[in-house]
Design a protein around this motif. Structure first.
Motif, PDB file in Angstrom:
ATOM      1  N   UNK A 128      35.148  51.815  67.122  1.00 34.60           N
ATOM      2  CA  UNK A 128      35.956  52.797  66.409  1.00 34.60           C
ATOM      3  C   UNK A 128      35.346  54.194  66.461  1.00 34.60           C
ATOM      4  N   UNK A 129      34.011  54.285  66.433  1.00 34.62           N
ATOM      5  CA  UNK A 129      33.370  55.605  66.463  1.00 34.62           C
ATOM      6  C   UNK A 129      33.722  56.351  67.745  1.00 34.62           C
ATOM      7  N   UNK A 130      33.679  55.651  68.887  1.00 42.13           N
ATOM      8  CA  UNK A 130      34.020  56.287  70.158  1.00 42.13           C
ATOM      9  C   UNK A 130      35.486  56.709  70.187  1.00 42.13           C
ATOM     10  N   UNK A 131      36.361  55.883  69.634  1.00 40.63           N
ATOM     11  CA  UNK A 131      37.789  56.211  69.616  1.00 40.63           C
ATOM     12  C   UNK A 131      38.077  57.444  68.770  1.00 40.63           C
ATOM     13  N   UNK A 132      37.275  57.634  67.717  1.00 38.15           N
ATOM     14  CA  UNK A 132      37.472  58.769  66.830  1.00 38.15           C
ATOM     15  C   UNK A 132      36.702  60.011  67.261  1.00 38.15           C
ATOM     16  N   UNK A 144      43.033  56.503  55.996  1.00 38.66           N
ATOM     17  CA  UNK A 144      44.058  55.760  56.730  1.00 38.66           C
ATOM     18  C   UNK A 144      43.753  55.723  58.221  1.00 38.66           C
ATOM     19  N   UNK A 145      43.333  56.866  58.770  1.00 41.15           N
ATOM     20  CA  UNK A 145      43.016  56.917  60.198  1.00 41.15           C
ATOM     21  C   UNK A 145      41.839  56.014  60.527  1.00 41.15           C
ATOM     22  N   UNK A 146      40.792  56.058  59.712  1.00 40.73           N
ATOM     23  CA  UNK A 146      39.605  55.244  59.987  1.00 40.73           C
ATOM     24  C   UNK A 146      39.934  53.759  59.905  1.00 40.73           C
ATOM     25  N   UNK A 147      40.687  53.357  58.876  1.00 36.60           N
ATOM     26  CA  UNK A 147      41.053  51.948  58.733  1.00 36.60           C
ATOM     27  C   UNK A 147      41.876  51.474  59.926  1.00 36.60           C
ATOM     28  N   UNK A 148      42.857  52.289  60.334  1.00 37.27           N
ATOM     29  CA  UNK A 148      43.695  51.894  61.467  1.00 37.27           C
ATOM     30  C   UNK A 148      42.865  51.766  62.745  1.00 37.27           C
ATOM     31  N   UNK A 149      41.966  52.720  62.962  1.00 34.89           N
ATOM     32  CA  UNK A 149      41.147  52.691  64.175  1.00 34.89           C
ATOM     33  C   UNK A 149      40.198  51.497  64.166  1.00 34.89           C
ATOM     34  N   UNK A 189      32.595  55.815  56.171  1.00 34.96           N
ATOM     35  CA  UNK A 189      33.107  54.564  55.614  1.00 34.96           C
ATOM     36  C   UNK A 189      32.515  54.297  54.233  1.00 34.96           C
ATOM     37  N   UNK A 190      31.214  54.543  54.093  1.00 36.85           N
ATOM     38  CA  UNK A 190      30.580  54.335  52.792  1.00 36.85           C
ATOM     39  C   UNK A 190      31.162  55.286  51.747  1.00 36.85           C
ATOM     40  N   UNK A 191      31.358  56.539  52.150  1.00 38.40           N
ATOM     41  CA  UNK A 191      31.864  57.531  51.210  1.00 38.40           C
ATOM     42  C   UNK A 191      33.298  57.226  50.771  1.00 38.40           C
ATOM     43  N   UNK A 192      34.100  56.694  51.700  1.00 35.82           N
ATOM     44  CA  UNK A 192      35.498  56.398  51.409  1.00 35.82           C
ATOM     45  C   UNK A 192      35.711  54.982  50.891  1.00 35.82           C
ATOM     46  N   UNK A 193      34.628  54.203  50.769  1.00 38.03           N
ATOM     47  CA  UNK A 193      34.749  52.843  50.263  1.00 38.03           C
ATOM     48  C   UNK A 193      35.460  51.902  51.213  1.00 38.03           C
ATOM     49  N   UNK A 194      35.217  52.056  52.511  1.00 35.04           N
ATOM     50  CA  UNK A 194      35.863  51.215  53.524  1.00 35.04           C
ATOM     51  C   UNK A 194      34.903  50.095  53.908  1.00 35.04           C
ATOM     52  N   UNK A 195      35.347  48.849  53.752  1.00 35.15           N
ATOM     53  CA  UNK A 195      34.545  47.694  54.122  1.00 35.15           C
ATOM     54  C   UNK A 195      35.381  46.752  54.968  1.00 35.15           C
ATOM     55  N   UNK A 196      34.717  46.012  55.830  1.00 39.47           N
ATOM     56  CA  UNK A 196      35.397  44.979  56.605  1.00 39.47           C
ATOM     57  C   UNK A 196      36.064  44.004  55.632  1.00 39.47           C
ATOM     58  N   UNK A 197      37.319  43.615  55.864  1.00 41.28           N
ATOM     59  CA  UNK A 197      38.043  42.784  54.900  1.00 41.28           C
ATOM     60  C   UNK A 197      37.286  41.551  54.461  1.00 41.28           C
ATOM     61  N   UNK A 198      36.565  40.865  55.361  1.00 38.96           N
ATOM     62  CA  UNK A 198      35.860  39.641  54.988  1.00 38.96           C
ATOM     63  C   UNK A 198      34.775  39.935  53.965  1.00 38.96           C
ATOM     64  N   UNK A 199      34.194  41.148  54.065  1.00 33.56           N
ATOM     65  CA  UNK A 199      33.161  41.515  53.100  1.00 33.56           C
ATOM     66  C   UNK A 199      33.769  41.727  51.725  1.00 33.56           C
ATOM     67  N   UNK A 200      34.977  42.288  51.660  1.00 38.65           N
ATOM     68  CA  UNK A 200      35.645  42.472  50.395  1.00 38.65           C
ATOM     69  C   UNK A 200      35.952  41.123  49.753  1.00 38.65           C
ATOM     70  N   UNK A 201      36.380  40.181  50.570  1.00 39.00           N
ATOM     71  CA  UNK A 201      36.703  38.869  50.067  1.00 39.00           C
ATOM     72  C   UNK A 201      35.461  38.184  49.488  1.00 39.00           C
ATOM     73  N   UNK A 202      34.357  38.331  50.204  1.00 37.11           N
ATOM     74  CA  UNK A 202      33.118  37.711  49.720  1.00 37.11           C
ATOM     75  C   UNK A 202      32.687  38.335  48.400  1.00 37.11           C
ATOM     76  N   UNK A 203      32.870  39.675  48.287  1.00 40.12           N
ATOM     77  CA  UNK A 203      32.433  40.348  47.072  1.00 40.12           C
ATOM     78  C   UNK A 203      33.282  39.942  45.871  1.00 40.12           C
TER      79      UNK A 203
END
Length: 343
Positions: free
Chosen positions: A310-314, A291-296, A325-339
């Motif tokens: 986001x890396x600097x902010x965190x 949740x924190x990573x997605x929000x950031x 991000x890879x481990x938690x399955x976090x992708x940019x929304x547009x990439x999810x849509x394309x997939x």
């Protein structure tokens, strides 16, 4: 900023120096302080390991202050913050004309730390070409400045720190095994803040007092729900993140009451947990981190690297955040849509 202290060390008479104030009394922290006291009176090399924001520089200071080298120089260098082509000069110095731009002689950090302590932060970032020279000065206590054949002898106690896994780096051939063993004489592993949650209330109150005094604001009350939110959160950025959020809370406080700066993050994590058929009370650290990573990422416009990413902010390295991000399955929304074939 380095005052996100887990320990405040005050020195009195040199023969009776001790830790005067400890913020927190968890078993994890007490274990670290016991190790500091054990190794401080020796000249052995210390390797401090731990996540970003856990207070590695402060522990290095404590080792120096509790040692016989107290009152002598404490010199520090962040190896990750120096361009690779300048790091050798920073460590060992150079003579005038040693390279283009060397318009005057420069004293390196080892020479500056003679008879004292040198703290090398992010030692895992030292390039392979420099590692043999670092190994030599640790073993022989001697080196040459760039552009000079004259050997300089020094008496330096080295304390190194890293948030990287040096064992894995050695296995991948990215870090010399002999240098690792020379650094790892006395390892100290700092606990993450989530591993010492019982210390959070004392840390919060410490930072509230610190920033209230700096800002000239009066904060008299910390509501139970606000303190509970601090203790519930997983703190991927550790004490540095806690410090920054308390500072933010003090800035926006009104009528002497500390607000909950984690409310938005908490709500996002609860929503994610609910979508996964999990109650807020059973939320895992992985849910909270996601949740924190997605929000950031959303706040940073899904920019990962760079000073505004986001890396600097965190408080993370870009590569570390990408791995999370890879481990938690976090992708940019547009990439999810394309997939999924969505438009």
């Amino acid at each position: 900023m380095t005052d996100y202290a887990t320990v405040t060390y005050l020195a009195g008479d040199q023969a009776e120096r001790r830790f005067d104030r400890i913020i927190g009394n968890s078993a994890a922290l007490e274990s670290v302080l016991d190790q500091v006291e054990q190794v401080a009176q020796t000249n052995s090399t210390v390797l401090i390991e731990g996540e970003t924001g856990t207070g590695k520089e402060l522990i290095a200071h404590a080792i120096h202050n509790a040692s016989e080298r107290f009152g002598r120089p404490f010199i520090k260098l962040n190896c990750a913050a120096i361009p690779l082509d300048l790091l050798e000069s920073e460590l060992f110095g150079h003579e005038k004309g040693a390279f283009t731009g060397a318009i005057a002689q420069k004293i390196g950090r080892f020479e500056m730390a003679d008879k004292g302590t040198l703290f090398l932060d992010e030692v895992g970032d030292i390039p392979s070409a420099l590692q043999p020279k670092l190994l030599r000065v640790l073993q022989e206590q001697e080196f040459e400045r760039l552009g000079s054949g004259r050997t300089h002898k020094v008496d330096v106690r080295l304390v190194a720190a890293t948030n990287r896994n040096l064992v894995k780096m050695v296995a991948r051939g990215q870090f010399r095994s002999d240098l690792y063993y020379r650094l790892n004489v006395f390892p100290i592993l700092l606990p993450a803040l989530r591993e010492r949650q019982e210390d959070i209330p004392a840390l919060v109150m410490h930072f509230v007092k610190l920033f209230s005094r700096r800002m000239g604001k009066q904060v008299d009350s910390i509501p139970p729900e606000t303190m509970a939110a601090f203790q519930w959160y997983s703190w991927p950025g550790n004490i540095r993140e806690l410090q920054n959020l308390v500072e933010r809370a003090v800035i926006i406080s009104r009528d002497g009451v500390l607000p909950n700066p984690l409310q938005k993050r908490q709500t996002s994590a609860i929503i994610l947990s609910s979508n996964a058929d999990s109650s807020p009370s059973s939320m895992t650290l992985q849910d909270s981190d996601r949740a924190l990573i997605v929000e950031t990422l959303e706040q940073a416009g899904w920019i990962v690297g760079g000073p505004r990413g986001a890396a600097a902010k965190l408080g993370l390295k870009r590569t570390t955040l990408l791995a999370k991000m890879r481990r938690l399955g976090i992708f940019r929304p547009i990439l999810q849509e394309e997939q999924t074939g969505a438009v």
